[in-house]
Design a protein around this motif. Structure first.
Motif, PDB file in Angstrom:
ATOM      1  N   ASP A 151      78.450   5.886  16.339  1.00  0.00           N
ATOM      2  CA  ASP A 151      79.496   6.923  16.273  1.00  0.00           C
ATOM      3  C   ASP A 151      80.768   6.564  17.029  1.00  0.00           C
ATOM      4  O   ASP A 151      81.544   7.451  17.398  1.00  0.00           O
ATOM      5  CB  ASP A 151      78.960   8.269  16.768  1.00  0.00           C
ATOM      6  CG  ASP A 151      78.433   8.212  18.200  1.00  0.00           C
ATOM      7  OD1 ASP A 151      78.676   7.201  18.894  1.00  0.00           O
ATOM      8  OD2 ASP A 151      77.769   9.177  18.626  1.00  0.00           O
ATOM      9  N   ARG A 152      80.969   5.241  17.225  1.00  0.00           N
ATOM     10  CA  ARG A 152      82.203   4.765  17.864  1.00  0.00           C
ATOM     11  C   ARG A 152      82.453   5.473  19.196  1.00  0.00           C
ATOM     12  O   ARG A 152      83.533   5.971  19.485  1.00  0.00           O
ATOM     13  CB  ARG A 152      83.405   4.952  16.928  1.00  0.00           C
ATOM     14  CG  ARG A 152      83.365   4.060  15.681  1.00  0.00           C
ATOM     15  CD  ARG A 152      83.459   2.605  16.088  1.00  0.00           C
ATOM     16  NE  ARG A 152      83.635   1.712  14.952  1.00  0.00           N
ATOM     17  CZ  ARG A 152      82.680   0.926  14.442  1.00  0.00           C
ATOM     18  NH1 ARG A 152      81.450   0.976  14.940  1.00  0.00           N
ATOM     19  NH2 ARG A 152      82.931   0.098  13.446  1.00  0.00           N
ATOM     20  N   THR A 153      81.405   5.479  20.051  1.00  0.00           N
ATOM     21  CA  THR A 153      81.482   6.117  21.359  1.00  0.00           C
ATOM     22  C   THR A 153      80.943   5.173  22.423  1.00  0.00           C
ATOM     23  O   THR A 153      79.955   4.469  22.198  1.00  0.00           O
ATOM     24  CB  THR A 153      80.667   7.426  21.381  1.00  0.00           C
ATOM     25  OG1 THR A 153      81.216   8.335  20.443  1.00  0.00           O
ATOM     26  CG2 THR A 153      80.689   8.067  22.765  1.00  0.00           C
ATOM     27  N   VAL A 154      81.598   5.166  23.575  1.00  0.00           N
ATOM     28  CA  VAL A 154      81.092   4.492  24.765  1.00  0.00           C
ATOM     29  C   VAL A 154      80.911   5.550  25.842  1.00  0.00           C
ATOM     30  O   VAL A 154      81.831   6.321  26.126  1.00  0.00           O
ATOM     31  CB  VAL A 154      82.065   3.408  25.267  1.00  0.00           C
ATOM     32  CG1 VAL A 154      81.713   2.980  26.687  1.00  0.00           C
ATOM     33  CG2 VAL A 154      82.043   2.204  24.330  1.00  0.00           C
ATOM     34  N   ALA A 155      79.738   5.599  26.453  1.00  0.00           N
ATOM     35  CA  ALA A 155      79.471   6.507  27.565  1.00  0.00           C
ATOM     36  C   ALA A 155      79.115   5.678  28.787  1.00  0.00           C
ATOM     37  O   ALA A 155      78.233   4.810  28.737  1.00  0.00           O
ATOM     38  CB  ALA A 155      78.327   7.455  27.221  1.00  0.00           C
ATOM     39  N   THR A 220      78.198  11.431  34.299  1.00  0.00           N
ATOM     40  CA  THR A 220      77.982  11.657  35.719  1.00  0.00           C
ATOM     41  C   THR A 220      77.043  10.563  36.223  1.00  0.00           C
ATOM     42  O   THR A 220      76.287   9.961  35.439  1.00  0.00           O
ATOM     43  CB  THR A 220      77.354  13.018  35.985  1.00  0.00           C
ATOM     44  OG1 THR A 220      76.008  13.020  35.468  1.00  0.00           O
ATOM     45  CG2 THR A 220      78.168  14.145  35.347  1.00  0.00           C
ATOM     46  N   PRO A 221      77.045  10.284  37.524  1.00  0.00           N
ATOM     47  CA  PRO A 221      76.083   9.299  38.043  1.00  0.00           C
ATOM     48  C   PRO A 221      74.639   9.658  37.722  1.00  0.00           C
ATOM     49  O   PRO A 221      73.830   8.773  37.430  1.00  0.00           O
ATOM     50  CB  PRO A 221      76.354   9.325  39.548  1.00  0.00           C
ATOM     51  CG  PRO A 221      77.802   9.709  39.658  1.00  0.00           C
ATOM     52  CD  PRO A 221      78.012  10.701  38.555  1.00  0.00           C
ATOM     53  N   GLU A 223      73.534  11.324  35.082  1.00  0.00           N
ATOM     54  CA  GLU A 223      73.299  11.020  33.669  1.00  0.00           C
ATOM     55  C   GLU A 223      73.093   9.524  33.463  1.00  0.00           C
ATOM     56  O   GLU A 223      72.209   9.099  32.704  1.00  0.00           O
ATOM     57  CB  GLU A 223      74.477  11.510  32.826  1.00  0.00           C
ATOM     58  CG  GLU A 223      74.560  13.026  32.703  1.00  0.00           C
ATOM     59  CD  GLU A 223      75.850  13.490  32.063  1.00  0.00           C
ATOM     60  OE1 GLU A 223      75.870  14.624  31.548  1.00  0.00           O
ATOM     61  OE2 GLU A 223      76.858  12.729  32.095  1.00  0.00           O
ATOM     62  N   ALA A 224      73.920   8.730  34.150  1.00  0.00           N
ATOM     63  CA  ALA A 224      73.775   7.276  34.031  1.00  0.00           C
ATOM     64  C   ALA A 224      72.446   6.813  34.609  1.00  0.00           C
ATOM     65  O   ALA A 224      71.765   5.956  34.020  1.00  0.00           O
ATOM     66  CB  ALA A 224      74.933   6.582  34.736  1.00  0.00           C
ATOM     67  N   ARG A 225      72.054   7.386  35.740  1.00  0.00           N
ATOM     68  CA  ARG A 225      70.778   7.014  36.358  1.00  0.00           C
ATOM     69  C   ARG A 225      69.609   7.305  35.406  1.00  0.00           C
ATOM     70  O   ARG A 225      68.737   6.452  35.219  1.00  0.00           O
ATOM     71  CB  ARG A 225      70.590   7.781  37.668  1.00  0.00           C
ATOM     72  CG  ARG A 225      69.225   7.546  38.336  1.00  0.00           C
ATOM     73  CD  ARG A 225      69.084   8.375  39.594  1.00  0.00           C
ATOM     74  NE  ARG A 225      70.012   7.907  40.606  1.00  0.00           N
ATOM     75  CZ  ARG A 225      69.756   6.897  41.434  1.00  0.00           C
ATOM     76  NH1 ARG A 225      68.582   6.265  41.379  1.00  0.00           N
ATOM     77  NH2 ARG A 225      70.642   6.511  42.323  1.00  0.00           N
ATOM     78  N   GLU A 226      69.613   8.482  34.812  1.00  0.00           N
ATOM     79  CA  GLU A 226      68.530   8.844  33.901  1.00  0.00           C
ATOM     80  C   GLU A 226      68.435   7.856  32.738  1.00  0.00           C
ATOM     81  O   GLU A 226      67.346   7.437  32.346  1.00  0.00           O
ATOM     82  CB  GLU A 226      68.750  10.263  33.372  1.00  0.00           C
ATOM     83  CG  GLU A 226      67.654  10.746  32.429  1.00  0.00           C
ATOM     84  CD  GLU A 226      67.903  12.157  31.932  1.00  0.00           C
ATOM     85  OE1 GLU A 226      67.116  12.609  31.084  1.00  0.00           O
ATOM     86  OE2 GLU A 226      68.883  12.795  32.386  1.00  0.00           O
ATOM     87  N   GLN A 227      69.582   7.463  32.209  1.00  0.00           N
ATOM     88  CA  GLN A 227      69.586   6.521  31.098  1.00  0.00           C
ATOM     89  C   GLN A 227      69.113   5.144  31.542  1.00  0.00           C
ATOM     90  O   GLN A 227      68.300   4.496  30.863  1.00  0.00           O
ATOM     91  CB  GLN A 227      70.990   6.441  30.514  1.00  0.00           C
ATOM     92  CG  GLN A 227      71.111   5.551  29.289  1.00  0.00           C
ATOM     93  CD  GLN A 227      72.530   5.516  28.765  1.00  0.00           C
ATOM     94  OE1 GLN A 227      73.498   5.366  29.509  1.00  0.00           O
ATOM     95  NE2 GLN A 227      72.674   5.682  27.460  1.00  0.00           N
ATOM     96  N   MET A 228      69.591   4.670  32.682  1.00  0.00           N
ATOM     97  CA  MET A 228      69.248   3.328  33.145  1.00  0.00           C
ATOM     98  C   MET A 228      67.779   3.202  33.545  1.00  0.00           C
ATOM     99  O   MET A 228      67.182   2.130  33.417  1.00  0.00           O
ATOM    100  CB  MET A 228      70.162   2.947  34.313  1.00  0.00           C
ATOM    101  CG  MET A 228      71.628   2.798  33.899  1.00  0.00           C
ATOM    102  SD  MET A 228      72.773   2.791  35.307  1.00  0.00           S
ATOM    103  CE  MET A 228      72.421   1.199  36.027  1.00  0.00           C
ATOM    104  N   LEU A 229      67.190   4.306  34.022  1.00  0.00           N
ATOM    105  CA  LEU A 229      65.787   4.258  34.440  1.00  0.00           C
ATOM    106  C   LEU A 229      64.842   4.014  33.262  1.00  0.00           C
ATOM    107  O   LEU A 229      63.685   3.659  33.472  1.00  0.00           O
ATOM    108  CB  LEU A 229      65.408   5.562  35.148  1.00  0.00           C
ATOM    109  CG  LEU A 229      65.891   5.696  36.586  1.00  0.00           C
ATOM    110  CD1 LEU A 229      65.655   7.113  37.101  1.00  0.00           C
ATOM    111  CD2 LEU A 229      65.206   4.678  37.500  1.00  0.00           C
ATOM    112  N   ARG A 230      65.335   4.151  32.055  1.00  0.00           N
ATOM    113  CA  ARG A 230      64.491   3.895  30.886  1.00  0.00           C
ATOM    114  C   ARG A 230      64.170   2.416  30.722  1.00  0.00           C
ATOM    115  O   ARG A 230      63.188   2.062  30.059  1.00  0.00           O
ATOM    116  CB  ARG A 230      65.177   4.423  29.622  1.00  0.00           C
ATOM    117  CG  ARG A 230      65.403   5.922  29.615  1.00  0.00           C
ATOM    118  CD  ARG A 230      66.258   6.333  28.439  1.00  0.00           C
ATOM    119  NE  ARG A 230      66.708   7.722  28.543  1.00  0.00           N
ATOM    120  CZ  ARG A 230      67.684   8.245  27.806  1.00  0.00           C
ATOM    121  NH1 ARG A 230      68.314   7.500  26.898  1.00  0.00           N
ATOM    122  NH2 ARG A 230      68.039   9.507  27.979  1.00  0.00           N
TER     123      ARG A 230
END
Length: 281
Positions: A151-155, A220-221, A223-230
């Protein structure tokens, strides 16, 4: 002969190509390497850095070794045993891909301590050694590829905090010089890009490379943490977020070493994005 470990990674793959193009004899190795992973005429062998004995046949008759430490979430077991096997096979020169974190995060078990122990083994190996300490790779932006394609998005968090990300091809070129040329023994090369690059600027560079808009969403940090922990261990995530959000002065420093070794300025993130735009289409 040159042995390249981590030969299917961002740096190792490029290094194999560079050495082969120069006519140098190369054996490329990684755990799952196949013939499709190497240029025509390049030897390859499956081997495990945590099992030095698996590399004994690879090192037989080799002169120089590119050793990848595996990154902050990996552990290279028994580095001294590995280097002893390399020496027994004839290796007299080793170029280690280490981490900037050895100098900038000395108290971090995830980013500094493991890499430091491998550096110590290399220094004490009795071989001519060169250590490469890169900062964050431009290719870390591959983590955005799926969302950009969908979807042409960077988060990303810390939208306007810049770091001097380095192009893995520049690391590979420096490694090739250190492997093939004299004058680098006993030296540490700190490798960065030519300028600070923020996540927001990175998204814009990818958009330019695609010729299409890419929307940037600041996480938010948490949100990023939750994603990276995967896909990353918790200590690595904690240190990574600290680097991304509150880099030290040393992590913001732009090193002259790429230009000093290669005789040209390091590539920008925009250069990397243009060359790898297909991954984001």
């Amino acid at each position: 002969m040159f042995v390249v470990t981590g030969a299917t990674g961002n740096v190792g793959r490029s290094l194999v190509r560079i050495l082969a193009a120069a006519g140098a004899p190369v054996t490329a190795t990684s755990r799952g390497i196949t013939e499709a992973d190497v240029p025509d005429g390049v030897g390859h062998a499956r081997a495990d850095l945590t099992d030095p004995e698996s590399l004994r046949p690879v090192f037989d008759g080799a002169d120089a070794l590119f050793l990848q430490n595996g990154g902050p979430s990996a552990h290279l077991l028994s580095p001294r045993d590995l280097l002893d096997v390399a020496k027994a096979g004839g290796v007299r020169r080793v170029v280690l891909l280490s981490s900037q974190g050895v100098a900038t995060r000395p108290g971090s078990a995830s980013h500094g301590d493991t890499a430091r122990s491998i550096e110590e083994a290399v220094r004490e190996s009795g071989m001519d050694w060169t250590i490469l300490r890169p900062c964050g790779f431009a290719s870390n932006a591959y983590a955005w590829a799926e969302a950009v394609r969908a979807d042409r998005t960077v988060a990303a968090p810390f939208a306007d905090v810049g770091l001097p990300t380095v192009d893995p091809d520049d690391i590979a070129e420096v490694a090739a010089v250190a492997l093939r040329e004299d004058g680098h023994a006993g030296r540490i090369h700190e490798l960065t890009g030519p300028a600070l690059n923020t996540p927001r600027q990175g998204a814009a560079a990818i958009a330019d490379a695609l010729g299409e808009p890419v929307r940037f969403v600041e996480q938010t940090p948490d949100e990023a943490r939750e994603q990276m922990l995967r896909f990353m261990p918790e200590p690595v995530v904690t240190t990574t977020l600290s680097i991304l959000g509150e880099p030290t002065a040393a992590e913001l420093r732009i090193s002259p070493d790429v230009e000093r070794v290669l005789g040209r300025a390091p590539r920008t993130f925009a250069d990397w994005a243009r060359r790898h735009a297909a991954a984001f289409r």
